[in-house]
Design a protein around this motif. Sequence first.
Motif, PDB file in Angstrom:
ATOM      1  N   SER A 102      -1.358  -7.317  -5.453  1.00  0.00           N
ATOM      2  CA  SER A 102      -1.398  -5.934  -5.007  1.00  0.00           C
ATOM      3  C   SER A 102      -0.033  -5.278  -5.109  1.00  0.00           C
ATOM      4  CB  SER A 102      -1.901  -5.870  -3.560  1.00  0.00           C
ATOM      5  OG  SER A 102      -1.997  -4.547  -3.111  1.00  0.00           O
ATOM      6  N   TRP A 119      -2.893   5.751 -15.093  1.00  0.00           N
ATOM      7  CA  TRP A 119      -2.490   5.401 -13.724  1.00  0.00           C
ATOM      8  C   TRP A 119      -1.708   6.535 -13.078  1.00  0.00           C
ATOM      9  CZ3 TRP A 119       2.576   5.559 -12.220  1.00  0.00           C
ATOM     10  CH2 TRP A 119       3.557   5.521 -13.217  1.00  0.00           C
ATOM     11  N   SER A 141       2.297   1.928  -3.302  1.00  0.00           N
ATOM     12  CA  SER A 141       1.366   1.729  -4.413  1.00  0.00           C
ATOM     13  C   SER A 141       1.515   2.808  -5.476  1.00  0.00           C
ATOM     14  CB  SER A 141      -0.072   1.709  -3.893  1.00  0.00           C
ATOM     15  OG  SER A 141      -0.408   2.939  -3.276  1.00  0.00           O
ATOM     16  N   TYR A 199       0.815  -1.217   0.000  1.00  0.00           N
ATOM     17  CA  TYR A 199       0.000   0.000   0.000  1.00  0.00           C
ATOM     18  C   TYR A 199       0.848   1.266   0.000  1.00  0.00           C
ATOM     19  CZ  TYR A 199      -2.819   3.838   1.735  1.00  0.00           C
ATOM     20  OH  TYR A 199      -3.404   5.078   1.881  1.00  0.00           O
ATOM     21  N   ALA A 234      -4.619  -4.020  -7.640  1.00  0.00           N
ATOM     22  CA  ALA A 234      -4.283  -3.385  -6.360  1.00  0.00           C
ATOM     23  C   ALA A 234      -5.179  -3.905  -5.245  1.00  0.00           C
ATOM     24  CB  ALA A 234      -4.407  -1.870  -6.475  1.00  0.00           C
ATOM     25  N   MET A 271      -6.501   4.130  -3.530  1.00  0.00           N
ATOM     26  CA  MET A 271      -5.602   3.143  -2.933  1.00  0.00           C
ATOM     27  C   MET A 271      -6.114   2.612  -1.584  1.00  0.00           C
ATOM     28  SD  MET A 271      -3.215   2.608  -5.195  1.00  0.00           S
ATOM     29  CE  MET A 271      -4.593   2.724  -6.339  1.00  0.00           C
ATOM     30  N   THR A 295       2.423  -2.592  -8.910  1.00  0.00           N
ATOM     31  CA  THR A 295       3.351  -1.469  -8.803  1.00  0.00           C
ATOM     32  C   THR A 295       4.745  -1.873  -9.268  1.00  0.00           C
ATOM     33  OG1 THR A 295       2.141  -0.414  -6.989  1.00  0.00           O
ATOM     34  CG2 THR A 295       4.477   0.132  -7.210  1.00  0.00           C
TER      35      THR A 295
END
Length: 495
Positions: free
Chosen positions: A373, A338, A178, A175, A306, A347, A377
Amino acid sequence: MSTASAAGPPDVGRVGTGSDDGRLVGPRVDADGTGRISTDPADGPAHRRRGTAGRLVVPVLLALAATALYGTLSTLQWRSLVAPSWDLGIFSELTKSYAGLSAPIVPIKGDGVNLLGDHFHPILVLLAPVWWVWPSGLALLWTQAALFGLSAIPLARLAMERLGPIAGTAAGLAYVLSFGLQAAQDVQFHEIAFAVPIMAMALTRLLRGRLLAACLWGALLVFCKEDLGLTVVVLGGVVALRDRAGRLLGLGLAMWGAGWFVLSTFVILPALNTAGQYDYTGNLGSVLDVLGPVDKWVTLAMLVLAAGVIGLRSPILALMLPTLAWRFTGTVEFYWTWYWHYNAILMPIALAALLDVAPRTSQWTRAVAIGASAAVTLALGTAMPLARLLEAQTWEVSWRAAPAARAMAAVPDGSVVAAEIPLLAPLVPDHDVQWLHGPNTRVPRCAVFDDYAFSWNGAVPPDAAQWADEHYRVEPGTFTQTFEEGGFRVVCRAG
């Protein structure tokens, strides 16, 4: 009968009946799910205390790491004169006005422009104390970095509780790194900075069953940006559908969100707008525009990843729909990808949706979800802003930094100055700043030209003073050049 007998044995009926926030969560069971109370020493009070301490320490460390990384990225941008847009200059002027206890008038947008007539974000008044302590656009960038980091604390703590310490830490790390947060920090400050931690607080309370707290936090989103009123409507619906006891709360929250959306969009913004309108309705196209181009589908796929894909099973993911609706029906290409700041608010929703579903799945499924997730990235590789921190040239001071400082020093303090985008925010603390190519009618005392600025589109005027005379419609010879170095030119008029 003794008191102990009446209450039952000390561990029976009480072991595992409380959570960190004091709610009943049911009896603790063995890993085999038989319902037997564990006698394993690792499941005892000392182990639980260590687990609780870990759930407090690790999220804070993630928050501090995120703040440091994002703040460092912004500091390196600042000293290298990197400015992807005029937003940082605009919000610097807003903050300076609030710090002076006045309306957020932003000359960079135009003469007498009240930024509360552009977007509805009264929560930004909280930036005033930041400016009192540190009057600089860089302070706003570090504030945003801290807010993004802060949002990780409730989410990572809940992830560790629901997924275990290792998987939960991995989810929290995915996270804080992200793509939505990295892109938002890279394009510098925006009002969604406050919305991100507020959303995180609201959704973690929702998942803990603390519906009133979830609604109170969620209600604050309407003060971050006008379109988030529609997100609050959806949040109210999720609350109402999640628990019968929360139906009235959810209905009330939905009405609150809808009311503020209508009030801010159709009343407050037009009333404070210099043109008497809401500026962004013209950016919306047809509903059919949602279907293309492919950039929109790529962004959608990235958001699903994600959320670990399993997040599709959670009604929480519906909170993305209002934001995606205006973005994908919009005619502005920046809305679709994005990159930029538009995914930051999504997010916390993605991780919360994952955490809503993950405890009901197998350990293997949870591992795959967390991997997805993080992978969305990581797959972007060197395109990610933080990846630049690994490059030696990122840490080098731009050769233009010193000439830029001297160019700004050539402008008298307190004067009205027009400048290119890279120098807007740095000039704000000591000047009344306009954009050199803006719609302002006030004639500035000085104008600062940057021959490398993208706004010229390659057509740099050979005579800066003559350009200023013609642009501001003054007598020829009113402006004279007073400085030139490193691609910067300063022209000023007398008086």
